[in-house]
Motif scaffolding. Structure first.
Motif, mmCIF file in Angstrom:
data_model
loop_
_atom_site.group_PDB
_atom_site.id
_atom_site.type_symbol
_atom_site.label_atom_id
_atom_site.label_comp_id
_atom_site.label_asym_id
_atom_site.label_seq_id
_atom_site.Cartn_x
_atom_site.Cartn_y
_atom_site.Cartn_z
ATOM 1 N N MET A 211 -7.249 1.219 4.883
ATOM 2 C CA MET A 211 -6.682 0.746 3.620
ATOM 3 C C MET A 211 -5.168 0.939 3.609
ATOM 4 O O MET A 211 -4.683 2.056 3.517
ATOM 5 C CB MET A 211 -7.355 1.529 2.491
ATOM 6 C CG MET A 211 -7.084 1.012 1.110
ATOM 7 S SD MET A 211 -7.706 -0.673 0.881
ATOM 8 C CE MET A 211 -6.584 -1.226 -0.409
ATOM 9 N N MET A 212 -4.449 -0.174 3.726
ATOM 10 C CA MET A 212 -2.987 -0.095 3.688
ATOM 11 C C MET A 212 -2.497 -0.724 2.400
ATOM 12 O O MET A 212 -3.088 -1.672 1.895
ATOM 13 C CB MET A 212 -2.399 -0.832 4.883
ATOM 14 C CG MET A 212 -2.809 -0.179 6.200
ATOM 15 S SD MET A 212 -2.025 -0.941 7.599
ATOM 16 C CE MET A 212 -3.049 -0.265 8.914
ATOM 17 N N GLY A 213 -1.410 -0.184 1.881
ATOM 18 C CA GLY A 213 -0.895 -0.676 0.605
ATOM 19 C C GLY A 213 0.361 -1.477 0.782
ATOM 20 O O GLY A 213 0.831 -1.709 1.893
ATOM 21 N N ASN A 214 0.913 -1.916 -0.341
ATOM 22 C CA ASN A 214 2.204 -2.605 -0.292
ATOM 23 C C ASN A 214 3.221 -1.926 -1.194
ATOM 24 O O ASN A 214 4.274 -2.459 -1.471
ATOM 25 C CB ASN A 214 2.048 -4.080 -0.658
ATOM 26 C CG ASN A 214 1.328 -4.257 -1.971
ATOM 27 O OD1 ASN A 214 1.023 -3.279 -2.646
ATOM 28 N ND2 ASN A 214 1.065 -5.482 -2.343
ATOM 29 N N GLN A 215 2.856 -0.740 -1.686
ATOM 30 C CA GLN A 215 3.780 0.023 -2.513
ATOM 31 C C GLN A 215 3.703 1.476 -2.046
ATOM 32 O O GLN A 215 2.620 1.963 -1.738
ATOM 33 C CB GLN A 215 3.341 -0.002 -3.982
ATOM 34 C CG GLN A 215 3.217 -1.390 -4.527
ATOM 35 C CD GLN A 215 4.337 -1.706 -5.489
ATOM 36 O OE1 GLN A 215 4.278 -1.384 -6.648
ATOM 37 N NE2 GLN A 215 5.384 -2.313 -4.966
#
Ligand code: C2O
Ligand code: CU
Ligand code: CU
Length: 490
Positions: A211-215
């Motif tokens: 699970m990678m985020g963008n913030q």
């Protein structure tokens, strides 16, 4: 799976973030500093702590409440400060409507107190581990470890830092004014949906890549800036992200800084660096000299190659040197004595391969993770046969990745190990400059970083009935089963 083009994807996310930042659309809030708990002495002479795992809400975006989980508060938990030799007694109270656990990552302690998948805390009940702080000064952390649910629980906000002091750390003249010149920095990335709620796994990619985020959240907050004094400052950086490896991390002006600690303790003497890599679960402690920088604005950044080939940097944490001080504190020359491990004929050698497998088909993929151990493949289950490690022996573990696509931070409970070598194919290399010391997590991947050969000693706490875990600290991989158990037998 090749066409996921993960690096590309990540660069896109980073470019978007960097753009927003340079347009200065982000309001900058002060960096929150988690409360410091030093424990209350009870009549048994134990330092007691009370941790309530609870639901909460955080206003990341003005006027909107985002649902979160936290410990003694809406998100993350307090920093626990203890000293070598302390007896601690932690009352962990699970106020959630589901079960969870709380694991002390990096702690050398009896398996029953470890907070792994076997120490389940049912909803509305509590768990009371008691143990002795039996290791040198270091920055550790705590987080849930429920089989199949670790990723989600951490993602929603459950994690905190642990600071261990000892006589050595107290005698060294290091910055140690918590929140002033000694800053906890928990880096996590998150994704918010249209309703500004935390978006956990959306698709297969999130599960297989992690699970990678963008913030970026620092200490559980968005768009923050650290205010630092114009002096030598200590940064305790924890990568508390589920799956994101931060590569090429440095200071925005390219300056040099000094590493003083790895996961499990001080290095022998400060290591001059201008960049490092930090994988999920890993910690690094730095000293940065801001004494000539009063009034300046800098940032801890991650550098990356943009699609046009240029080097760009993405701010992880903006910093303002806003506190004037006359301190002329200098860096100690010597920090620690480390007994370095070497290969020896008596070592038990084991092989570990971190693997993801599609047990479904192309239309209906079903991914399973496992740590193949000495050729035996089985995804983690509570009944997985643990490997048996003999008390008072030293073991060498050869860790490799079964794929060339994913990052696998390999973590071992209970012990601190040393990285004897890095491997790519059948060639051996020196470990990176920032990994020469006590480690409990080592970044492994299939490509140029390759595998690792680690060595550790099992010197306490034999208990044939209570397993410890070893696993991939990409939490989605861990939840897919990329984990195994070991017991220490007398
Ligand atoms: Cu940080 Cu087994 O965990
Ligand atoms: Cu751990
Ligand atoms: Cu993995």
């Amino acid at each position: 799976m090749e066409n996921f083009m993960l690096t590309r994807l990540r660069n896109c996310l980073l470019t978007t973030g960097a753009l927003l930042y340079s347009l200065n659309l982000f309001a900058q809030n002060p960096l929150p500093i988690p409360e410091l708990l030093e424990g209350k002495l009870n009549e048994k002479g134990e330092k007691t702590f009370k941790l309530n795992i609870q639901e909460g809400e955080v206003e990341f975006f003005s006027g909107i409440k985002t649902k979160t989980l936290g410990i003694n508060g809406p998100i993350l938990g307090p920093t626990l400060k203890v000293k070598r030799g302390d007896l601690v007694n932690i009352n962990v109270n699970n106020q959630l409507t589901e079960k969870t656990t709380l694991h002390w990552h990096g702690m050398h302690l009896p398996a029953k107190m470890d907070g792994g998948p076997h120490q389940m805390i049912e909803s509305k009940t509590s768990w009371n581990p008691e143990f002795k702080i039996n290791q040198e000064a270091a920055t550790l952390w705590y987080h849930p470890h429920l089989l199949g649910k670790t990723g989600e629980h951490v993602y929603r906000g459950l994690a905190g830092m642990i600071i261990i002091e000892d006589e050595n750390s107290e005698s060294l003249d290091l910055p140690n004014d918590y929140g002033y010149d000694d800053l906890p920095i928990i880096i996590q990335d998150r994704r918010f949906n249209e309703k500004k709620q935390l978006q956990y796994i959306e698709n297969t990619r999130d599960q297989v890549a992690g699970m990678m985020g963008n913030q970026i959240l620092i200490n559980g907050a968005l768009d923050v800036r650290a205010e630092v004094p114009s002096k030598l400052t200590r940064l305790r950086i924890l990568n508390g992200s589920n799956a994101t490896v931060y590569r090429n991390v440095g200071m925005s002006d390219g300056r040099k800084f000094y590493q003083i600690a790895t996961d499990g303790g001080f290095v022998e003497k400060p290591v001059e660096l201008d960049n490092f890599v930090l994988a999920p679960g890993e910690r690094i402690e730095l000293l940065v000299d801001f004494s000539a920088d009063f009034g300046k604005e800098l940032a801890i950044v991650e550098r990356y190659q943009a699609q046009d080939g240029s080097t760009q940097s993405f701010p992880l944490l903006p910093i303002k040197v806003s506190r004037k001080t006359a301190s002329t504190q200098k860096m100690p020359e010597k920090l620690n004595d480390i007994e370095w491990f070497e290969l020896s004929d008596d070592d038990t050698i084991r092989q570990f391969r971190l693997m993801l497998m599609n047990t479904g088909d192309a239309q209906n993929p079903k991914f399973v993770g496992m740590v193949q151990t000495d050729g035996n493949s089985q995804p983690m289950s509570m009944k997985s046969t643990p490997i048996e490690v003999k008390l008072n022996t030293e073991e060498v573990w050869v860790i490799g990745a079964g794929d060339h696509m994913f990052d696998h931070p390999f973590h071992v409970h209970d012990v601190q190990f040393q990285i004897l070598a890095r491997t790519v194919g059948n060639k051996f290399y020196e470990p990176y400059a920032w990994e020469k010391g006590w480690k409990d997590t080592v970044y492994v991947t299939g490509g140029m970083v390759g595998g690792a050969v680690i060595k550790m000693r099992f010197k306490d706490y034999s208990d044939p009935d209570s397993p410890y875990m070893y696993h991939c600290h990409n939490l989605e991989h861990e939840d897919l089963g990329m984990m195994g158990q070991f017991v220490i037998v007398p």
